[in-house]
Design an enzyme around this catalytic site. Structure first.
Site, PDB file in Angstrom:
ATOM      1  N   ASP A  10       0.843  -1.199   0.000  1.00 46.74           N
ATOM      2  CA  ASP A  10       0.000   0.000   0.000  1.00 46.74           C
ATOM      3  C   ASP A  10       0.879   1.250   0.000  1.00 46.74           C
ATOM      4  O   ASP A  10       1.721   1.441   0.875  1.00 46.74           O
ATOM      5  CB  ASP A  10      -0.880  -0.019   1.252  1.00 46.74           C
ATOM      6  CG  ASP A  10      -2.121   0.836   1.116  1.00 46.74           C
ATOM      7  OD1 ASP A  10      -2.009   1.973   0.630  1.00 46.74           O
ATOM      8  OD2 ASP A  10      -3.200   0.370   1.515  1.00 46.74           O
ATOM      9  N   THR A  30      -6.561   3.890  -2.201  1.00 41.30           N
ATOM     10  CA  THR A  30      -6.417   2.490  -1.826  1.00 41.30           C
ATOM     11  C   THR A  30      -7.495   1.581  -2.415  1.00 41.30           C
ATOM     12  O   THR A  30      -7.201   0.535  -2.994  1.00 41.30           O
ATOM     13  CB  THR A  30      -6.405   2.367  -0.297  1.00 41.30           C
ATOM     14  OG1 THR A  30      -5.273   3.072   0.216  1.00 41.30           O
ATOM     15  CG2 THR A  30      -6.344   0.913   0.142  1.00 41.30           C
ATOM     16  N   ASN A  64     -12.275   5.589  -1.655  1.00 37.41           N
ATOM     17  CA  ASN A  64     -12.397   4.923  -0.354  1.00 37.41           C
ATOM     18  C   ASN A  64     -13.784   5.216   0.228  1.00 37.41           C
ATOM     19  O   ASN A  64     -14.440   4.349   0.788  1.00 37.41           O
ATOM     20  CB  ASN A  64     -11.310   5.404   0.598  1.00 37.41           C
ATOM     21  CG  ASN A  64      -9.921   5.004   0.148  1.00 37.41           C
ATOM     22  OD1 ASN A  64      -9.749   4.032  -0.582  1.00 37.41           O
ATOM     23  ND2 ASN A  64      -8.917   5.757   0.572  1.00 37.41           N
ATOM     24  N   LYS A  93      -5.835  -3.406   6.237  1.00 37.93           N
ATOM     25  CA  LYS A  93      -7.041  -2.608   6.001  1.00 37.93           C
ATOM     26  C   LYS A  93      -8.143  -3.521   5.479  1.00 37.93           C
ATOM     27  O   LYS A  93      -7.888  -4.405   4.659  1.00 37.93           O
ATOM     28  CB  LYS A  93      -6.786  -1.510   4.965  1.00 37.93           C
ATOM     29  CG  LYS A  93      -5.736  -0.486   5.355  1.00 37.93           C
ATOM     30  CD  LYS A  93      -5.543   0.522   4.234  1.00 37.93           C
ATOM     31  CE  LYS A  93      -4.485   1.569   4.585  1.00 37.93           C
ATOM     32  NZ  LYS A  93      -4.261   2.531   3.480  1.00 37.93           N
ATOM     33  N   ASP A  94      -9.379  -3.260   5.897  1.00 38.78           N
ATOM     34  CA  ASP A  94     -10.481  -4.097   5.409  1.00 38.78           C
ATOM     35  C   ASP A  94     -10.597  -4.034   3.892  1.00 38.78           C
ATOM     36  O   ASP A  94     -10.776  -5.048   3.226  1.00 38.78           O
ATOM     37  CB  ASP A  94     -11.806  -3.726   6.087  1.00 38.78           C
ATOM     38  CG  ASP A  94     -12.150  -2.244   6.016  1.00 38.78           C
ATOM     39  OD1 ASP A  94     -12.062  -1.663   4.928  1.00 38.78           O
ATOM     40  OD2 ASP A  94     -12.507  -1.667   7.064  1.00 38.78           O
ATOM     41  N   ARG A  95     -10.481  -2.831   3.331  1.00 35.38           N
ATOM     42  CA  ARG A  95     -10.620  -2.695   1.878  1.00 35.38           C
ATOM     43  C   ARG A  95      -9.479  -3.382   1.132  1.00 35.38           C
ATOM     44  O   ARG A  95      -9.651  -3.843   0.005  1.00 35.38           O
ATOM     45  CB  ARG A  95     -10.729  -1.226   1.476  1.00 35.38           C
ATOM     46  CG  ARG A  95      -9.608  -0.314   1.948  1.00 35.38           C
ATOM     47  CD  ARG A  95      -9.953   1.149   1.657  1.00 35.38           C
ATOM     48  NE  ARG A  95      -8.905   2.091   2.062  1.00 35.38           N
ATOM     49  CZ  ARG A  95      -8.817   2.651   3.248  1.00 35.38           C
ATOM     50  NH1 ARG A  95      -9.723   2.352   4.185  1.00 35.38           N
ATOM     51  NH2 ARG A  95      -7.852   3.529   3.519  1.00 35.38           N
ATOM     52  N   ASP A 109       1.835   2.818   3.536  1.00 32.13           N
ATOM     53  CA  ASP A 109       0.911   3.920   3.276  1.00 32.13           C
ATOM     54  C   ASP A 109       0.791   4.826   4.492  1.00 32.13           C
ATOM     55  O   ASP A 109       0.857   6.059   4.379  1.00 32.13           O
ATOM     56  CB  ASP A 109      -0.454   3.357   2.900  1.00 32.13           C
ATOM     57  CG  ASP A 109      -1.494   4.438   2.649  1.00 32.13           C
ATOM     58  OD1 ASP A 109      -1.419   5.101   1.604  1.00 32.13           O
ATOM     59  OD2 ASP A 109      -2.383   4.621   3.509  1.00 32.13           O
ATOM     60  N   ASP A 168      -1.063  -0.154  -4.805  1.00 31.94           N
ATOM     61  CA  ASP A 168      -2.368   0.419  -5.130  1.00 31.94           C
ATOM     62  C   ASP A 168      -2.265   1.867  -5.596  1.00 31.94           C
ATOM     63  O   ASP A 168      -3.154   2.368  -6.272  1.00 31.94           O
ATOM     64  CB  ASP A 168      -3.322   0.314  -3.935  1.00 31.94           C
ATOM     65  CG  ASP A 168      -2.725   0.907  -2.667  1.00 31.94           C
ATOM     66  OD1 ASP A 168      -1.505   1.187  -2.624  1.00 31.94           O
ATOM     67  OD2 ASP A 168      -3.484   1.080  -1.686  1.00 31.94           O
ATOM     68  N   HIS A 169      -1.189   2.528  -5.250  1.00 36.49           N
ATOM     69  CA  HIS A 169      -0.940   3.911  -5.679  1.00 36.49           C
ATOM     70  C   HIS A 169       0.470   4.292  -5.254  1.00 36.49           C
ATOM     71  O   HIS A 169       1.105   3.594  -4.461  1.00 36.49           O
ATOM     72  CB  HIS A 169      -1.958   4.891  -5.071  1.00 36.49           C
ATOM     73  CG  HIS A 169      -2.025   4.841  -3.570  1.00 36.49           C
ATOM     74  ND1 HIS A 169      -1.090   5.447  -2.753  1.00 36.49           N
ATOM     75  CD2 HIS A 169      -2.910   4.240  -2.726  1.00 36.49           C
ATOM     76  CE1 HIS A 169      -1.399   5.231  -1.488  1.00 36.49           C
ATOM     77  NE2 HIS A 169      -2.501   4.486  -1.433  1.00 36.49           N
TER      78      HIS A 169
END
Length: 556
Positions: free
Chosen positions: A45, A86, A107, A169-171, A313, A360-361
C-alpha cells in the site's frame, strides 16, 4: 506452377497434418498442465516505483532484490485511472477493470441518491466475527460490481481452489478476495485478524488458535529502530520539514505503547504506523498457508493468496516518501519478504509458486519538501473551496442552493433544484467548472455533460479521469489539482489521489521461473494487466470487467 492435389490426396495430406497435431498434443497438454500450485499477489500500500528504484542497492538478497533479479520488473507500470486511492487501486489488481466499470470510485464517496457518504466495503448486513463492528466498517465486497481473478479460478475449479486474502485494512483484503474468496483484516481495537459474516459464521480452528496466541502483544514497549548504518540515510529529508502534531514524533527510534500504560486499543492502533503491522500481516499469511494447505490443494488445483501490506501507506502519509522513516520501513519490508519467500520455499517450493508484487498507488512528497525542490506545492482546503463555489453559484443563479454534496474530487449538484429553478443543467455545470478553473491550485474541471458525451479533451489526464468516473456513482463534476497540490488541511504529512506519475507509477513485478522470463522491462504496462496475465497462466476465463492485456513479453 503450383500442383493441385486430388481430393483423395488432399484428404490424406489433411489427415497427416491432423495426426501430426495429435502427436504434438501430449507435450502441449503437459505444458498446459504445469500451472502454479500457488499464486501469491502482494500489494504494498502506497509504494511509488521511484522508491523501489532509489533504494534498490540497499536491499538484501532474498526479498525485493530477488524479485528484481529473478522476475520480470516493469519500470513504466501505472495504476491507470485518475483517482489513485487504496480502494480503487486494490480493485484494479485482480479485476483488471477501471472504476467506470467496477464501481469502486474511492475509499468513500457520496451516494447520489441519499447524498450521504458511503464507504467502499461497508455492508451493514454483515459484521466482523467476534469483533466490534461499526456501521461504516468494511465487511463485504457488495459495492464491487465485477468479479475477480479469484472468483474465476474458483468457478473454473468447481470451488476447489482456495482464495484467501489478508490485509491491515479491510478494503485491502476484501477487494482482493472478490465475491467468493475469504478476506481477513486487522482489527485496530484488538490487534486480531478477523473475517466477517459475509464469508463464514465462525472462524476456522487455525484462526482461533492464531488469535489465542496474541502475537500482536509482543511489540508493546518495543521500538522501531534504524536497520541500516546512519550514513545510509544521508540523502533523506530533514525531519524538521514535516511538523507533526504535538505529542507525536517523526524520528527513529519510534516506540509503541499506550497512554494508559496498558495493552489496549490505543496501542493496537499505533502499530499501523511502522513495520510491526506488516510483520503481523505476513505472520497471519503464513498461518493461512498452513491452516488452509494453500499450494498443496488435495484436489490438485491452484490456490491464490493475496497479501496487502498496509503500513507503508501510513508511514508515507505521516512523514512523506522522502523521509528516513519511509526509507527504513521499505528496507525492513524487504527483509520481511525475504523471510516470507524462504517460508514459501520450504512449505510449497518456490518452483511451484508464482509471485506478483505491485502497489495500489504511489505518493507525492510532502509540500514542504517539494518546495525545497523548487516545485509549486500546497494543500487546498476543500471545504473552503466548496463553500466559495456554493456561494458563487447561488449568487449567479438567483439565490438557489445548487451545490448538494462533495467528496473531492467529486462534486454533486442539486439537479432537482436546478430543474425547479428553470435552469439548464449544462449551464450550471459549466459555470461551476469555470469558477473552479479560476481558483488557485486547480488545473482541470470536468462536467457530467462532458464525461457522458465524451466531449472532455483527449489528454492523458482526461483519459485517466474518465476511467475513474462511474456514471451511476460519481459526481457531476470532477476536479484535478495542479501537480504537487492536493486536497487536505493541516501542516504535516502528504496524501495521494491525483493522475500524476508520482501517484500512478507503481511497481509491477512477476516472479516464477517456470513461467516468467526475468528482466527489466521498459514497456508501458498497467496494473489492470495483472488479472488477464494470471488468467492466461492459470488457464481460466479473465474477470468480467478486465480490460488489461496479457503481458506476453514476460512469458516463457
Amino acid at each position: 506452377m503450383t500442383k493441385k492435389l486430388s481430393l483423395p490426396a488432399l484428404v490424406i495430406a489433411t489427415s497427416c497434418l491432423a495426426l501430426g497435431a495429435y502427436a504434438a498434443a501430449p507435450a502441449a497438454s503437459a505444458a498446459a498442465a504445469a500451472q502454479p500450485k500457488l499464486v501469491v499477489v502482494l500489494v504494498v500500500d502506497g509504494l511509488p516505483n521511484e522508491q523501489l528504484l532509489r533504494y534498490r542497492d540497499q536491499f538484501g538478497q532474498g526479498g525485493l532484490r530477488r524479485m528484481l533479479d529473478q522476475g520480470a520488473s516493469f519500470s513504466n507500470a501505472h495504476q491507470a485511472h485518475g483517482i489513485t486511492v487504496t480502494a480503487i487501486g486494490h480493485s484494479a489488481v485482480l479485476t483488471g477493470a477501471y472504476p467506470y466499470v467496477h464501481g469502486v470510485i474511492g475509499n468513500n464517496w457520496i451516494d447520489p441518491i441519499t447524498k450521504k457518504s458511503v464507504y467502499c466495503t461497508e455492508d451493514t448486513n454483515y459484521t466482523y466475527i467476534g469483533e466490534e463492528t461499526k456501521s461504516s466498517d468494511g465487511t463485504a465486497p457488495t459495492r464491487l460490481k465485477v468479479d475477480t481473478l479469484g472468483d474465476q479460478l474458483r468457478y473454473a475449479t468447481g470451488s476447489r481452489s482456495k482464495v484467501v486474502t489478508v490485509s491491515g485494512k479491510d478494503r485491502g483484503a476484501i477487494l482482493l478476495a472478490g465475491k467468493t474468496g475469504t478476506a481477513y483484516m486487522y482489527m485496530d481495537k484488538s490487534g486480531n485478524f478477523a473475517s466477517s459474516t459475509f464469508y463464514m459464521k465462525a472462524h476456522p480452528g487455525w484462526v482461533q488458535q492464531y488469535q489465542a496466541a496474541k502475537p500482536q502483544d509482543r511489540y508493546y514497549g518495543k521500538s522501531w529502530t534504524a536497520l541500516l548504518p546512519e550514513a545510509a540515510y544521508a540523502g533523506d529529508a530533514n525531519p524538521d520539514l514535516n511538523q507533526v502534531k504535538a505529542g507525536a514524533h517523526n524520528r527513529l527510534p519510534y516506540s509503541y505503547y499506550s497512554e494508559s500504560g496498558e495493552i489496549d486499543a490505543g496501542y493496537y492502533n499505533s502499530l499501523k504506523t511502522g513495520p510491526f503491522l506488516d510483520q503481523l500481516t505476513l505472520d497471519f499469511a503464513r498461518a493461512a498457508v498452513d491452516g488452509e494447505n494453500l499450494g498443496r490443494n488435495p484436489a490438485g488445483v491452484p490456490d491464490l493468496l493475496g497479501v496487502s501490506l498496509s503500513a507503508h501507506d501510513y508511514v508515507n502519509h505521516a512523514f512523506g516518501p522522502e523521509s528516513k522513516l519511509s526509507h527504513d520501513h521499505l528496507q525492513r519490508l524487504d527483509r520481511m519478504l525475504a523471510d516470507f519467500f524462504t517460508y514459501l520455499d520450504k512449505k510449497v517450493g518456490m518452483d511451484n509458486v508464482l509471485v506478483v508484487l505491485t502497489a495500489d498507488h504511489g505518493f507525492p512528497n510532502t509540500p514542504e519538501f517539494a518546495q525545497t525542490q523548487h516545485n509549486d506545492a500546497q494543500r487546498i482546503d476543500g471545504d473552503k473551496l466548496m463553500a466559495a463555489l456554493d456561494k458563487h453559484l447561488s449568487e449567479k443563479f438567483g439565490g438557489a442552493k445548487l451545490l448538494s454534496a462533495w467528496s473531492l474530487p467529486n462534486i454533486h449538484l442539486d439537479y432537482a433544484q436546478i430543474d425547479k429553478s428553470g435552469l439548464k443543467r449544462e449551464d450550471v455545470e459549466s459555470a461551476a467548472a469555470r469558477y473552479l478553473l479560476a481558483q488557485n491550485g486547480i488545473v482541470e474541471a470536468y462536467t457530467r455533460t462532458q464525461l457522458e458525451s465524451g466531449a472532455a479533451n483527449t489528454t492523458r489526464i482526461a483519459t485517466l479521469m474518465r476511467r475513474a468516473w462511474n456514471r451511476e456513482a460519481s459526481g457531476d463534476l470532477m476536479v484535478v489539482t495542479k501537480p504537487y497540490w492536493y486536497f487536505g488541511t493541516g501542516t504535516s504529512g502528504t496524501s495521494h489521489g491525483s493522475p500524476y506519475a508520482y501517484d500512478t507509477n507503481v511497481p509491477l513485478m512477476i516472479m516464477g521461473k517456470r513461467w516468467i522470463k526475468p528482466g527489466a522491462y521498459g514497456q508501458y504496462a498497467e496494473v489492470v494487466d495483472i488479472a488477464p496475465t494470471l488468467a492466461h497462466l492459470l488457464q481460466v476465463r479473465p474477470p468480467s470487467g478486465a480490460e488489461g492485456r496479457v503481458l506476453t513479453e514476460t512469458l516463457r
